[in-house]
Design an enzyme around this catalytic site. Structure first.
Site, PDB file in Angstrom:
ATOM      1  N   HIS A 216       0.824  -1.207   0.000  1.00  0.00           N
ATOM      2  CA  HIS A 216       0.000   0.000   0.000  1.00  0.00           C
ATOM      3  C   HIS A 216       0.857   1.255   0.000  1.00  0.00           C
ATOM      4  CE1 HIS A 216       0.389  -0.900   4.400  1.00  0.00           C
ATOM      5  NE2 HIS A 216       0.463   0.414   4.511  1.00  0.00           N
ATOM      6  N   ASP A 246       0.468  -7.740   0.290  1.00  0.00           N
ATOM      7  CA  ASP A 246       0.690  -6.314   0.512  1.00  0.00           C
ATOM      8  C   ASP A 246       2.194  -6.065   0.515  1.00  0.00           C
ATOM      9  OD1 ASP A 246       0.644  -3.676   1.226  1.00  0.00           O
ATOM     10  OD2 ASP A 246      -0.257  -3.971   3.201  1.00  0.00           O
ATOM     11  N   GLY A 333       3.093   4.891  10.176  1.00  0.00           N
ATOM     12  CA  GLY A 333       4.488   5.116   9.854  1.00  0.00           C
ATOM     13  C   GLY A 333       5.304   3.839   9.926  1.00  0.00           C
ATOM     14  N   SER A 335       4.294   1.051   8.620  1.00  0.00           N
ATOM     15  CA  SER A 335       3.978   0.249   7.437  1.00  0.00           C
ATOM     16  C   SER A 335       5.227  -0.102   6.653  1.00  0.00           C
ATOM     17  CB  SER A 335       3.024   1.015   6.517  1.00  0.00           C
ATOM     18  OG  SER A 335       1.699   0.853   6.906  1.00  0.00           O
ATOM     19  N   SER A 351       1.858  -4.683   7.505  1.00  0.00           N
ATOM     20  CA  SER A 351       0.749  -4.308   6.624  1.00  0.00           C
ATOM     21  C   SER A 351      -0.205  -3.356   7.335  1.00  0.00           C
ATOM     22  CB  SER A 351      -0.002  -5.560   6.155  1.00  0.00           C
ATOM     23  OG  SER A 351      -1.137  -5.209   5.387  1.00  0.00           O
TER      24      SER A 351
END
Length: 472
Positions: A216, A246, A333, A335, A351
């Site tokens: 993402h 992801d 942050g 991710s 994720s």
């Protein structure tokens, strides 16, 4: 989350020096959760290190075939527990190999069928489900947004699966991707900045240096920098989100970039990442993120499906499948940040999830093995790739996790297993550069300056509380 430290003048994507991991170590929960109706049948059970249990699990999965219904590592007893449907010679061999064998009701096919029904009938934003081999069930979670008719629909679907197949629970907060906040990698997009965390440095299939982060993040922005106002240093090559995973492969723009395979765990310690491995329920894991730093916990489920509220369609849902579920906290942050074991195995990329690092929560991760297999990348400078995992080579790829939690991860750590002590002795292909100050970091940076290379690594950290130190 690989990193090596560099002076700021040379820092590229992700920032960080390396230091000895964190403050006081968190004690991990007992991996031996309730076993519901399963009964344990033991032969010559032997204590195993987590990595040895991983290798054994992969072997037993193959030998049991359709009778295999998942496995997990009991870190308290240092035993591998294998679920089996039925009995016979294969089960007897599993017992004689040193595993605890539990006779369970639900086969892998049963649990896969339940997950398929949930996907068809209950793909509601704010819901998630994963296979828990400790209970031999699919555990279905609903966040605070699932109320009224949505809750009734979900509850009805779960009830229809039967109490012996699935369990429904409420979780605090809301399921969301952790794409904003943090201080690791940045991209300028319309309306502001997008910030994520670098996961692991890899070598792309064409031999160029690259890194993995969340899909993402790669969908949200094409070019990434090491600062909010800095020039782009890397460009997204592949990105998958939502759907079957992801993950993003982001190539460094400078082909001379050194991208060693390490994780900056903060406070002076670098963890050499020597292989990619599958996750195992019950194993201890560490997560590094640019917002919250180092935190630890354990794997609680596999083949998880998460239904995020779509960020582009108010009435839509972004469904992601094949994820790892844990009780490790994370915040915006984080991710794309690294999930790894104490012995240096790359496990996942952050994720999303619910909660935060104050109240706790559930967090989901993209399996690294599946990301490597899909992108054709290998760890670091040609390190262990999707097909080369020690103890987990037979299970690389998202599909191998489907259903009953047929997991065998190299590096399923017991709470006290050490990544720190052995990490420095493990050969790993290189890592990233963090902006954190660490002992000896400037000397490393100066050496890199003299060689004319740039070390790129993973995100910096603020406020991590875990420690990787321990004893084997």
């Amino acid at each position: 989350m690989s990193h090596k430290r560099m002076p700021k003048r040379k820092a590229a994507i992700a920032v960080g020096g390396v230091a000895a991991l964190g403050a006081a170590a968190l004690l991990l929960p007992n991996a031996m959760a309730s076993q519901d109706k399963g009964t344990a049948a033991t032969g010559t059970v032997r204590p195993l290190k987590a990595t040895d249990a991983t290798t054994l699990a992969a072997q037993l999965k193959q030998s049991l075939g359709g009778q295999f219904a998942g496995s997990y590592y009991d870190s308290a007893k240092r035993q591998l527990v294998v679920n089996a449907v039925g009995d016979g010679d294969a089960v007897a061999r599993a017992k004689s190999a040193g595993a605890v064998v539990r006779q369970v009701e639900n086969s892998t096919a049963d649990l896969q069928s339940a997950a398929k029904t949930l996907r068809t009938k209950a793909a509601i934003p704010g819901t998630a489900w994963a296979v828990d081999p400790r209970t031999n069930k699919v555990i279905v979670s609903a966040d605070s947004t699932v109320t009224g008719a949505k809750w009734d629909r979900l509850e009805s679907t779960v009830d229809g699966l039967g109490s012996g197949t699935a369990t429904l629970k409420k979780t605090g907060g809301t399921f969301k991707t952790f794409v904003s906040g943090g201080d690791a990698i940045f991209s300028q997009v319309q309306g502001g900045n997008v910030r994520c965390s670098l996961g692991f440095n890899v070598t792309a299939s064409d031999g160029s240096p690259a890194f993995l982060t969340a899909g993402h993040c790669g969908v949200a922005a094409k070019q990434w920098s090491d600062s909010e106002t800095g020039q782009p240093l890397a460009t997204v090559d592949q990105a998958t989100f939502p759907g079957e995973g992801d993950f993003s492969l982001v190539k460094y723009d400078d082909p001379a970039t050194a991208a060693p395979s390490e994780v900056n765990a903060g406070n002076g310690q670098i963890v050499q990442i020597t292989q990619a491995a599958e996750a195992t329920v019950g194993s201890a894991v560490f997560r590094m993120g640019s917002t919250t730093g180092l935190h630890d916990g354990q794997v609680t489920g596999l083949d998880a499906t998460v239904n995020f509220q779509s960020e582009t369609d108010p009435n839509g849902v972004d469904t992601v499948t094949g994820l790892i579920q844990t009780d490790v906290c994370a915040e915006p942050g984080d991710s794309g940040g690294s999930l790894f074991t104490q012995e240096g195995a790359a496990i996942g990329l952050t994720s999303g999830g619910s909660g935060d690092c104050t109240s706790g929560g559930e967090t989901f991760f993209q399996p690294v093995t599946a990301a490597l297999a899909a992108t054709g990348a290998t760890l670091g400078d040609g390190g262990a790739g999707a097909g080369d995992q020690a103890g987990a080579g037979d299970e690389a790829g998202a599909g191998d996790q489907a259903g009953a939690g047929d997991e065998a991860g190299a590096g399923d750590q017991a709470g006290g297993d050490q990544i720190g002590g052995g990490a420095d002795d493990q050969a790993g292909a290189g890592a990233g550069a963090d902006d954190q100050a660490g002992a000896g970091a400037d000397e490393q940076g100066a050496a890199a300056d003299q060689q004319g290379t740039k070390h790129h690594g993973r995100s910096g950290q603020r406020g991590g509380t875990s420690s990787l130190t321990g004893s084997n």
